[in-house]
Enzyme design. Sequence first.
Site, PDB file in Angstrom:
ATOM      1  CG  HIS A 153      66.980 -50.043-120.255  1.00 34.32           C
ATOM      2  ND1 HIS A 153      66.169 -49.498-119.797  1.00 34.32           N
ATOM      3  CD2 HIS A 153      66.788 -51.377-121.225  1.00 34.32           C
ATOM      4  CE1 HIS A 153      65.002 -50.289-120.110  1.00 34.32           C
ATOM      5  NE2 HIS A 153      65.234 -51.238-120.835  1.00 34.32           N
ATOM      6  CD  GLU A 154      69.338 -53.560-123.107  1.00 35.25           C
ATOM      7  OE1 GLU A 154      67.962 -54.471-123.509  1.00 35.25           O
ATOM      8  OE2 GLU A 154      68.045 -52.168-123.961  1.00 35.25           O
ATOM      9  CG  HIS A 157      66.335 -55.460-119.087  1.00 36.20           C
ATOM     10  ND1 HIS A 157      65.513 -55.438-118.451  1.00 36.20           N
ATOM     11  CD2 HIS A 157      66.560 -54.877-120.382  1.00 36.20           C
ATOM     12  CE1 HIS A 157      64.181 -54.810-118.900  1.00 36.20           C
ATOM     13  NE2 HIS A 157      65.464 -54.119-120.281  1.00 36.20           N
ATOM     14  CD  GLU A 211      61.457 -52.528-120.878  1.00 35.03           C
ATOM     15  OE1 GLU A 211      62.713 -51.967-121.210  1.00 35.03           O
ATOM     16  OE2 GLU A 211      61.812 -53.759-122.319  1.00 35.03           O
TER      17      GLU A 211
HETATM   18 ZN   LIG Z   1      65.008 -52.917-121.870  1.00 32.23          ZN
END
Ligand SMILES: [Zn+2]
Length: 280
Positions: A153-154, A157, A211
Amino acid sequence: MRQKLPSAADSSWRRNAALFALVLAAGCASVQTTESGTVGVDRKQTMSALVSEEDINNGAAQAYAQVLDEARRKGALDRDPAEVQRVHAIAARLVPQTGVFRADARGWKWDSHVLTSNEVNAWCMPGGKIAVYTALIEKLKLTDDELAAVMGHEIAHALREHGRERASRAVNQSIALGVLGAAVGAGQGTRDLAQLALEVTLNLPNSREQEIEADRIGVELAARAGYNPRAAVTLWQKMEQASQGSPPAWLSTHPSREARQRDLEIYAEKVMPLYAQARR
Ligand SMILES: [Zn+2]
């Protein structure tokens, strides 16, 4: 990962107006930072010409070095060899998958470290500088699949350049962070860029759409790396349980936790064939 409200806005409307004029003069570009992947993330992003990818990546590299230095001085850097080894091993499997979304990412100077902290947090700065906090691993007792979900997830980004996008939006909306003003000002230096990179990583909250994109790309990265993408769902359940009574800001400010959970379930299923393939 953590979300909180933007830091105090600059009180000077003159500076805002000047920034706004600069933005109009410099213009914005509509870009596609990543390929859409199996999960089909294809939103066009608007980037201000004032914040180049190269600048923010250079700033991030410097900010990361500062964070590591400070942690080292406090004795809070990479203390548990087993934890460090886990994070490195997971990064080593996730990073080669980033090429699916953008070819240049494989050539980034990726780095990952474990920071001793009571805060349940993890992040990836622009350009691939990862930090995982000990409380995230220990308090939530994360499995490797769940840790891969967080890191995926990071990393997502960073691939989507969400930090640069937030910086661009801040400029466009004239939410003039003093630091942003400094970064685009006459005395522009790497110190200001480092501050900007730190600000977008730690303080400026991700938008809901950012997100969701990171969730979707994250499960695909994890699945392709051979980690069970369904772990993203159990990870969120653990986070919610751990935060009963006093939800952390980044969780409680989120508009709809249920919708996000459902979305993760749908996209985890979508990438299960990639997981099966990677396991073969
Ligand atoms: Zn996030």
